[in-house]
Design an enzyme around this catalytic site. Structure first.
Site, PDB file in Angstrom:
ATOM      1  N   ASP A 151     -18.463 -45.526  41.579  1.00  0.00           N
ATOM      2  CA  ASP A 151     -17.641 -46.726  41.777  1.00  0.00           C
ATOM      3  C   ASP A 151     -17.793 -47.583  40.686  1.00  0.00           C
ATOM      4  O   ASP A 151     -17.537 -48.707  40.476  1.00  0.00           O
ATOM      5  CB  ASP A 151     -17.667 -47.594  43.276  1.00  0.00           C
ATOM      6  CG  ASP A 151     -18.954 -47.912  43.404  1.00  0.00           C
ATOM      7  OD1 ASP A 151     -19.958 -47.658  42.819  1.00  0.00           O
ATOM      8  OD2 ASP A 151     -19.286 -48.536  44.493  1.00  0.00           O
ATOM      9  N   THR A 152     -18.894 -47.050  39.854  1.00  0.00           N
ATOM     10  CA  THR A 152     -19.208 -47.848  38.473  1.00  0.00           C
ATOM     11  C   THR A 152     -17.812 -47.774  37.712  1.00  0.00           C
ATOM     12  O   THR A 152     -17.705 -48.457  36.722  1.00  0.00           O
ATOM     13  CB  THR A 152     -20.278 -46.925  37.462  1.00  0.00           C
ATOM     14  OG1 THR A 152     -19.957 -45.734  37.721  1.00  0.00           O
ATOM     15  CG2 THR A 152     -21.688 -47.313  37.966  1.00  0.00           C
TER      16      THR A 152
ATOM     17  N   LYS B 256     -20.512 -40.286  48.893  1.00  0.00           N
ATOM     18  CA  LYS B 256     -21.850 -41.044  48.756  1.00  0.00           C
ATOM     19  C   LYS B 256     -21.634 -42.555  49.443  1.00  0.00           C
ATOM     20  O   LYS B 256     -20.355 -43.190  49.155  1.00  0.00           O
ATOM     21  CB  LYS B 256     -22.332 -40.922  47.377  1.00  0.00           C
ATOM     22  CG  LYS B 256     -23.607 -41.810  47.126  1.00  0.00           C
ATOM     23  CD  LYS B 256     -24.173 -41.545  45.788  1.00  0.00           C
ATOM     24  CE  LYS B 256     -23.603 -42.034  44.377  1.00  0.00           C
ATOM     25  NZ  LYS B 256     -23.591 -43.587  44.470  1.00  0.00           N
TER      26      LYS B 256
ATOM     27  N   GLU C  17     -23.886 -46.290  50.307  1.00  0.00           N
ATOM     28  CA  GLU C  17     -25.153 -47.030  49.739  1.00  0.00           C
ATOM     29  C   GLU C  17     -25.617 -47.845  51.053  1.00  0.00           C
ATOM     30  O   GLU C  17     -24.952 -48.351  51.815  1.00  0.00           O
ATOM     31  CB  GLU C  17     -24.398 -48.220  48.913  1.00  0.00           C
ATOM     32  CG  GLU C  17     -24.147 -47.729  47.470  1.00  0.00           C
ATOM     33  CD  GLU C  17     -23.815 -48.618  46.390  1.00  0.00           C
ATOM     34  OE1 GLU C  17     -24.175 -49.932  46.871  1.00  0.00           O
ATOM     35  OE2 GLU C  17     -23.421 -48.361  45.352  1.00  0.00           O
TER      36      GLU C  17
ATOM     37  N   ASP D 254     -17.631 -41.726  45.404  1.00  0.00           N
ATOM     38  CA  ASP D 254     -18.361 -42.696  46.222  1.00  0.00           C
ATOM     39  C   ASP D 254     -17.481 -43.381  47.211  1.00  0.00           C
ATOM     40  O   ASP D 254     -16.224 -43.395  46.926  1.00  0.00           O
ATOM     41  CB  ASP D 254     -18.630 -43.884  45.122  1.00  0.00           C
ATOM     42  CG  ASP D 254     -19.981 -43.911  44.466  1.00  0.00           C
ATOM     43  OD1 ASP D 254     -20.998 -43.203  45.100  1.00  0.00           O
ATOM     44  OD2 ASP D 254     -20.406 -44.537  43.533  1.00  0.00           O
TER      45      ASP D 254
ATOM     46  N   GLU E 101     -32.141 -45.209  43.183  1.00  0.00           N
ATOM     47  CA  GLU E 101     -31.944 -45.915  41.847  1.00  0.00           C
ATOM     48  C   GLU E 101     -32.822 -46.888  41.834  1.00  0.00           C
ATOM     49  O   GLU E 101     -32.941 -47.616  42.608  1.00  0.00           O
ATOM     50  CB  GLU E 101     -30.160 -46.605  41.964  1.00  0.00           C
ATOM     51  CG  GLU E 101     -30.063 -47.423  40.724  1.00  0.00           C
ATOM     52  CD  GLU E 101     -28.500 -47.585  40.565  1.00  0.00           C
ATOM     53  OE1 GLU E 101     -27.768 -47.142  41.527  1.00  0.00           O
ATOM     54  OE2 GLU E 101     -28.390 -48.483  39.642  1.00  0.00           O
TER      55      GLU E 101
HETATM   56  O1  KIV Z   1     -21.308 -45.471  40.690  1.00  0.00           O
HETATM   57  C1  KIV Z   1     -22.023 -44.766  40.115  1.00  0.00           C
HETATM   58  O2  KIV Z   1     -21.826 -44.531  38.994  1.00  0.00           O
HETATM   59  C2  KIV Z   1     -23.342 -44.331  40.673  1.00  0.00           C
HETATM   60  C3  KIV Z   1     -24.525 -44.127  40.000  1.00  0.00           C
HETATM   61  C4  KIV Z   1     -25.035 -45.182  38.940  1.00  0.00           C
HETATM   62  C5  KIV Z   1     -25.472 -43.430  40.777  1.00  0.00           C
HETATM   63  O3  KIV Z   1     -23.609 -44.715  42.007  1.00  0.00           O
HETATM   64 NA    NA Z   2     -21.772 -46.036  42.818  1.00  0.00          NA
END
Ligand code: KIV
Ligand code: NA
Length: 266
Positions: A45-46, A112, A114, A84, A181
C-alpha cells in the site's frame, strides 16, 4: 523461472537461503523483477505514496489494491505474489475475509495485514478460508498517527519481547509469514529464530530470513529526495533496471545487503 510457492519459501528458510522480495505495482515491473530472480512481489500500500503522491498509506482503497494486484499478476513470471490489505479494510475478521477474497481473486497468493496479536482472530478466519497470511509487525505505517511519526520500534528488552511474543501468537493463529519493519538488528534476528515461518525484514538487519525494499527506493527514485536509512540505491553504477534488480537479489542472497549503515542499533 520456476514458480515459487509457499512450500518453496518455507524450504528456503529451513535451508538458510535468503528470500528476496520487492514491492511491485504494475505488469512491466512484475516482468522485470520476476525475470531478475525476485522471489516475492509485494503489492504494497506504499503505492499510495509512490504512485499516488499521498503523504501516508491511509488514503489507499481496496479498489486501488485490486487494480494493482491484477496488473502485477499479468506481468509476473513465477514470483510469489503478496498483496497488502489497505487501511480500514480489515477492522473485523469478516471484513478481512471480504477484502482478502477480492485480493486473492485479483491474483494474490497471500495477503498482508498490519498489527499485533489482536489480529489473531482475523488470521485464523483467513487461514480457515484458504487465504495465507503475512503479519506485518514493528513499524506499521498505517498506524503512523498512533506512533506519532515513522519511528524505530522494538527498542529495549520489553518492547523487543512484546514483538517476539506477538510473532509467536500470530504464527500459532496460522500466519504463514511475518514481515518486520524498522527494528534493531538484534530483534530481527531473535524474531527469525523464534518462529518457524519465514521472517522478512525491512530495516531489521541481515539476519532475517529475507529482505524487502520498496522498488522505487532501491532504484534511487524519490519524491522527497530523502531515502530511509535502510535503503541502498542499487541503480548506482548500473546501466539497466534489470541489472540493478539482479544485483539486489544477489546482495540479499549473499547477505551483503543490508550492511551496518542500513541497520538500527539497540
Ligand atoms: O507497502 C509496502 O510497501 C510495505 C513494505 C514497506 C514492507 O508494506
Ligand atoms: Na504496506
Amino acid at each position: 523461472m520456476p514458480e515459487i510457492t509457499l512450500t518453496h519459501l518455507q524450504k528456503m528458510k529451513k535451508n538458510g537461503e535468503k528470500i528476496a522480495m520487492l514491492t511491485c505495482y504494475d505488469a512491466t515491473f512484475a516482468h522485470e523483477s520476476s525475470q531478475a530472480g525476485v522471489d516475492m512481489l509485494l503489492i504494497g500500500d506504499t503505492l499510495g505514496m509512490i504512485l499516488q503522491g499521498h503523504d501516508s498509506t491511509l488514503p489507499v482503497t481496496i479498489e486501488d489494491m485490486v487494480y494493482h494486484t491484477a496488473s502485477v499478476k499479468r506481468g509476473n513470471t513465477g514470483s510469489f505474489i503478496i498483496a497488502d490489505l489497505s487501511f480500514m479494510t480489515y477492522a473485523t475478521p469478516d471484513q478481512a475475509l471480504q477484502s482478502s477474497g477480492r485480493l486473492m481473486q485479483a491474483g494474490a497468493q497471500m495477503v498482508k495485514l498490519e498489527g499485533g496479536e489482536w489480529l489473531c482472530e482475523s488470521v485464523r478466519q483467513l487461514t480457515r478460508n484458504g487465504i495465507p497470511v503475512c503479519a506485518h509487525i514493528g513499524l506499521t505505517p498505517q498506524s503512523v498517527n498512533v506512533f506519532g511519526g515513522f519511528k524505530v520500534q522494538g527498542r529495549g528488552p520489553e518492547q523487543a519481547k512484546r514483538l517476539i511474543d506477538a510473532a509467536i501468537k500470530l504464527e500459532a493463529a496460522g500466519a504463514a509469514m511475518i514481515l518486520v519493519e524498522a527494528v534493531p538488528s538484534s530483534v530481527g534476528k531473535a524474531l527469525s529464530e523464534a518462529v518457524s515461518v519465514p521472517v522478512i525484514g525491512i530495516g531489521a538487519g541481515v539476519d532475517t530470513d529475507g529482505q524487502v525494499l520498496v522498488l522505487h527506493d532501491m532504484l534511487g527514485l524519490s519524491i522527497t529526495g530523502r531515502a530511509p536509512k535502510f535503503v541502498r540505491n542499487f541503480m548506482s553504477g548500473k546501466d539497466s533496471i534489470q541489472s540493478a534488480i539482479q544485483s539486489y537479489v544477489a546482495a540479499v542472497k549473499a547477505e551483503t545487503f543490508p550492511s551496518a549503515e542500513h541497520c538500527y542499533a539497540e
